[in-house]
Write an enzyme that holds these catalytic residues in place. Structure first.
Site, mmCIF file in Angstrom:
data_model
loop_
_atom_site.group_PDB
_atom_site.id
_atom_site.type_symbol
_atom_site.label_atom_id
_atom_site.label_comp_id
_atom_site.label_asym_id
_atom_site.label_seq_id
_atom_site.Cartn_x
_atom_site.Cartn_y
_atom_site.Cartn_z
ATOM 1 N N TYR A 22 -16.020 -15.815 -0.169
ATOM 2 C CA TYR A 22 -14.634 -16.094 -0.568
ATOM 3 C C TYR A 22 -14.520 -17.456 -1.267
ATOM 4 C CZ TYR A 22 -12.857 -12.077 2.115
ATOM 5 O OH TYR A 22 -12.603 -10.813 2.581
ATOM 6 N N SER A 179 -5.937 -5.920 2.938
ATOM 7 C CA SER A 179 -4.833 -5.638 2.002
ATOM 8 C C SER A 179 -3.786 -4.713 2.633
ATOM 9 C CB SER A 179 -5.357 -5.036 0.694
ATOM 10 O OG SER A 179 -6.022 -6.018 -0.064
ATOM 11 N N PRO A 180 -3.247 -5.079 3.798
ATOM 12 C CA PRO A 180 -2.263 -4.206 4.452
ATOM 13 C C PRO A 180 -0.961 -4.075 3.666
ATOM 14 C CG PRO A 180 -2.398 -6.339 5.559
ATOM 15 C CD PRO A 180 -3.518 -6.304 4.578
ATOM 16 N N LEU A 181 -0.722 -5.030 2.761
ATOM 17 C CA LEU A 181 0.454 -4.925 1.874
ATOM 18 C C LEU A 181 -0.015 -4.578 0.457
ATOM 19 C CD1 LEU A 181 2.320 -8.128 3.150
ATOM 20 C CD2 LEU A 181 2.613 -5.765 3.949
ATOM 21 N N GLY A 183 -2.314 -5.876 -1.185
ATOM 22 C CA GLY A 183 -2.563 -7.085 -1.976
ATOM 23 C C GLY A 183 -1.314 -7.606 -2.666
ATOM 24 N N GLY A 184 -0.132 -7.212 -2.153
ATOM 25 C CA GLY A 184 1.141 -7.651 -2.746
ATOM 26 C C GLY A 184 1.765 -6.579 -3.646
ATOM 27 N N PHE A 187 5.269 -4.832 -3.192
ATOM 28 C CA PHE A 187 6.542 -5.426 -3.621
ATOM 29 C C PHE A 187 6.800 -5.210 -5.106
ATOM 30 C CE2 PHE A 187 4.592 -7.652 -0.134
ATOM 31 C CZ PHE A 187 5.581 -7.555 0.830
HETATM 32 N N1 LIG Z 1 -13.492 -6.636 3.724
HETATM 33 C C1 LIG Z 1 -13.157 -6.605 2.455
HETATM 34 O O1 LIG Z 1 -13.848 -6.019 1.595
HETATM 35 C C2 LIG Z 1 -11.896 -7.294 2.031
HETATM 36 C C3 LIG Z 1 -11.374 -7.111 0.728
HETATM 37 C C4 LIG Z 1 -10.194 -7.757 0.393
HETATM 38 C C5 LIG Z 1 -9.557 -8.567 1.333
HETATM 39 N N2 LIG Z 1 -10.103 -8.756 2.576
HETATM 40 C C6 LIG Z 1 -9.435 -9.604 3.589
HETATM 41 O O2 LIG Z 1 -8.125 -9.149 3.756
HETATM 42 C C7 LIG Z 1 -7.218 -10.235 3.610
HETATM 43 C C8 LIG Z 1 -5.901 -9.738 3.121
HETATM 44 O O3 LIG Z 1 -6.037 -9.133 1.850
HETATM 45 P P1 LIG Z 1 -4.890 -9.322 0.789
HETATM 46 O O4 LIG Z 1 -4.738 -10.737 0.462
HETATM 47 O O5 LIG Z 1 -5.137 -8.362 -0.310
HETATM 48 O O6 LIG Z 1 -3.659 -8.855 1.731
HETATM 49 P P2 LIG Z 1 -2.155 -8.489 1.594
HETATM 50 O O7 LIG Z 1 -1.536 -9.135 2.783
HETATM 51 O O8 LIG Z 1 -2.048 -7.021 1.414
HETATM 52 O O9 LIG Z 1 -1.616 -9.160 0.263
HETATM 53 C C9 LIG Z 1 -1.360 -10.510 0.170
HETATM 54 C C10 LIG Z 1 -0.417 -10.732 -0.996
HETATM 55 O O10 LIG Z 1 0.855 -10.177 -0.664
HETATM 56 C C11 LIG Z 1 1.841 -11.139 -0.963
HETATM 57 N N3 LIG Z 1 2.975 -11.010 -0.055
HETATM 58 C C12 LIG Z 1 2.952 -11.012 1.295
HETATM 59 N N4 LIG Z 1 4.198 -10.878 1.798
HETATM 60 C C13 LIG Z 1 5.016 -10.827 0.732
HETATM 61 C C14 LIG Z 1 6.427 -10.681 0.579
HETATM 62 N N5 LIG Z 1 7.230 -10.600 1.657
HETATM 63 N N6 LIG Z 1 6.942 -10.634 -0.671
HETATM 64 C C15 LIG Z 1 6.140 -10.725 -1.747
HETATM 65 N N7 LIG Z 1 4.795 -10.859 -1.681
HETATM 66 C C16 LIG Z 1 4.240 -10.901 -0.445
HETATM 67 C C17 LIG Z 1 1.156 -12.461 -0.749
HETATM 68 O O11 LIG Z 1 1.850 -13.458 -1.478
HETATM 69 P P3 LIG Z 1 1.987 -14.973 -0.923
HETATM 70 O O12 LIG Z 1 0.687 -15.633 -1.200
HETATM 71 O O13 LIG Z 1 3.125 -15.498 -1.723
HETATM 72 O O14 LIG Z 1 2.283 -14.902 0.542
HETATM 73 C C18 LIG Z 1 -0.238 -12.201 -1.301
HETATM 74 O O15 LIG Z 1 -0.268 -12.353 -2.702
HETATM 75 C C19 LIG Z 1 -7.950 -11.212 2.677
HETATM 76 O O16 LIG Z 1 -7.440 -12.516 2.812
HETATM 77 C C20 LIG Z 1 -9.350 -11.067 3.210
HETATM 78 O O17 LIG Z 1 -9.503 -11.864 4.372
HETATM 79 C C21 LIG Z 1 -11.244 -8.118 2.939
#
Ligand SMILES: NC(=O)c1ccc[n+]([C@@H]2O[C@H](COP(=O)([O-])OP(=O)(O)OC[C@H]3O[C@@H](n4cnc5c(N)ncnc54)[C@H](OP(=O)(O)O)[C@@H]3O)[C@@H](O)[C@H]2O)c1
Length: 268
Positions: A22, A179-181, A183-184, A187
């Site tokens: 990362y 990426s439970p949301l 990845g954004g 929205f």
């Molecule tokens: N194992 C794997 O292969 C793998 C791959 C990808 C990710 N991951 C892990 O999973 C974690 C989460 O993934 P992700 O970052 O894709 O998760 P996510 O929680 O689905 O998406 C995060 C994005 O959603 C936005 N967001 C959250 N709440 C919001 C709201 N109320 N309104 C508007 N935008 C909102 C965030 O913006 P803000 O920054 O403004 O809050 C951020 O840009 C990563 O950090 C990593 O640790 C693992």
């Protein structure tokens, strides 16, 4: 970052997800510098990290191409590097980030044994594994694989239908959902996202909840597989929204409504 971690702990969030790769191989070190400011925090945290994905980056100039490395040598090197960068004496959980199509499970098992016996890693798991790959690796590894970190969200539902969650349910293993949301994308204003938003908000209205993220987390938490969402935000108000999802339950009928809105067609 230290303040963020402490505020998260107050909300009950004690598990932090890292990966060696990362931030172009710099994120663990940044976190480690924050943790070093208050060593007493370590024992309260569950630190998860991953190994096995390599790509060209400035930190490791010898890496010339994007590839996977699941060899004994790389796992040992990566785990030790993560311990040093995170400035902790041990890792709570080490995951193989992605299974290389030519991974040798005997080498993974040898690395896990050594990391476990020397106290460097307490638990092991995988990420992005199919049930067949999970079962194959478990048959070689002496320690129980405790999780499979996979992509799950209303906009990414494969795990519900392709046997991935059924397999984990059968084995009583809790998945982590990355990426439970979406990845954004949840929205966004595209047709698919809007349909999910509308349904979640309609259901939320009956429960006095207006936050989309809270409702989306609650939808994941309502699944019997006991999904652990891995959120990706550095904003504490987002963590609060996630923690508040624990108070909201979905009936099966409500759950299916979101599923149907997300897939854009009715169930059979
Ligand atoms: N194992 C794997 O292969 C793998 C791959 C990808 C990710 N991951 C892990 O999973 C974690 C989460 O993934 P992700 O970052 O894709 O998760 P996510 O929680 O689905 O998406 C995060 C994005 O959603 C936005 N967001 C959250 N709440 C919001 C709201 N109320 N309104 C508007 N935008 C909102 C965030 O913006 P803000 O920054 O403004 O809050 C951020 O840009 C990563 O950090 C990593 O640790 C693992």
């Amino acid at each position: 970052m230290l303040t963020f971690v402490k505020q998260g702990l107050e909300l009950g969030v004690d598990t932090l997800d890292h990966a060696a790769c990362y931030g172009a191989f710099t994120s663990e070190a940044e976190f480690g510098r924050a943790l070093a400011l208050d060593k007493s925090l370590r024992a309260q945290l569950t630190l998860v990290t991953k190994c096995g994905i390599l790509y060209p980056n400035e930190e490791l100039p010898d890496i010339k191409s994007h590839h996977y490395d699941n060899s004994y040598r790389h796992i040992m090197w990566s785990a030790q590097r993560s311990i040093e960068k995170l400035q902790c004496d041990y890792l709570d959980v080490l995951l193989i980030h992605r299974l290389s199509p030519c991974a040798d499970p005997e080498q993974i098992a040898r690395a896990f044994d050594e990391l476990y016996q020397t106290g460097k890693v307490r638990y092991f798991g995988v990420s992005n594994y199919t049930p067949a790959k999970f079962a194959m690796l478990q048959s070689y590894v002496n320690q129980p694989l405790i999780t499979n970190q996979i992509e799950i969200s209303p906009l990414h539902r494969q795990a519900f239908d392709d046997g991935t969650l059924d397999f984990l349910l059968e084995k009583r293993i809790q998945p982590m959902a990355w990426s439970p949301l979406a990845g954004g994308r949840l929205f966004n204003q595209d047709e698919n996202s809007r349909a999910v938003q509308k349904t979640l908000l309609e259901i939320g209205e009956t429960k006095g909840e207006t936050r989309l993220d809270t409702l989306a987390y609650a939808w994941l938490l309502a699944h019997p597989a006991k999904i652990m969402p891995v959120m990706g935000s550095g904003k504490i108000e987002r963590v609060k929204s996630a923690a508040d999802a624990l108070r909201i339950s979905f009936t099966e009928e409500e759950w299916i409504k979101v599923y149907v809105a997300a897939q854009g067609r009715d169930i059979p």
